[in-house]
Design an enzyme around this catalytic site. Sequence first.
Site, short mmCIF file in Angstrom:
data_model
loop_
_atom_site.label_atom_id
_atom_site.label_comp_id
_atom_site.label_asym_id
_atom_site.label_seq_id
_atom_site.Cartn_x
_atom_site.Cartn_y
_atom_site.Cartn_z
N CYS A 297 -1.94 -2.24 7.84
CA CYS A 297 -1.93 -3.20 6.73
C CYS A 297 -0.65 -4.01 6.62
CB CYS A 297 -2.27 -2.49 5.42
SG CYS A 297 -4.01 -1.97 5.38
N ASP B 93 0.78 -1.25 0.00
CA ASP B 93 0.00 0.00 0.00
C ASP B 93 0.81 1.30 0.00
OD1 ASP B 93 -1.86 -2.02 0.35
OD2 ASP B 93 -2.89 -1.10 2.05
N ASP C 226 -4.71 -0.63 -1.57
CA ASP C 226 -6.04 -0.49 -0.99
C ASP C 226 -6.89 0.13 -2.09
OD1 ASP C 226 -7.32 -1.03 1.41
OD2 ASP C 226 -7.00 0.97 2.25
N LYS D 222 -6.94 -5.05 -2.86
CA LYS D 222 -7.71 -5.42 -1.66
C LYS D 222 -8.56 -4.25 -1.22
CE LYS D 222 -4.09 -4.10 1.60
NZ LYS D 222 -4.85 -3.04 2.27
#
Length: 193
Positions: free
Chosen positions: A144, A19, A61, A105
């Site tokens: 994350c 991310d 993300d 995700k």
Amino acid sequence: MMTEISDSLKPGDALFIVDVQKDFCPGGALPVEGGDTIVPVINRWISAAVAKGVSVYASRDWHPMGHLSFKERGGQWPPHCIQDSDGAKFHPDLALPNSTIIVTKGVRFDLDQNSAFDQTGLAVQLRKDGIRRLWVAGLAEDVCVLATVLGARREGFDVVLIEKATRPITAEGGEKARCQMQAAGARFINENK
Ligand SMILES: [Zn+2]
């Protein structure tokens, strides 16, 4: 310096970047302090990985508008990383090779996916690619990155966290996260480069 990184990377390894998106860097919607400072460090690891033929994976993300993790829906976070928005882009200085395997995700309406392993099929893909060990970098260390490292360990992968290539949302959260990751069997590498 490059030699040392290259020496660490072996067949069966992958570099896994969590991310590193504009919204998680200063100026973004959910900034991690110093989030952008890890980019040059990660780029050195990317160069070494490419030179060694080690696969590079990058998660992102990638939320639908009005995602349940947003405050407006009773979630914890301000809106961030909305699909196709500018903030959802990888940091512009992150030198991802064209061969990078992207893991998307946070797309589900019914749950958040902090871990890149959470219902993405990633473990299956890594095993197919012959990957046994992940070198992990990215944001945020206490959200994350933590969830992804724990997910990787649960799936039986060896994990090395590149400490200079990650940043937590809070220092306290980062400390807790490192304890959890260590307890789960992750290793750490802390290099002055
Ligand atoms: Zn999110």
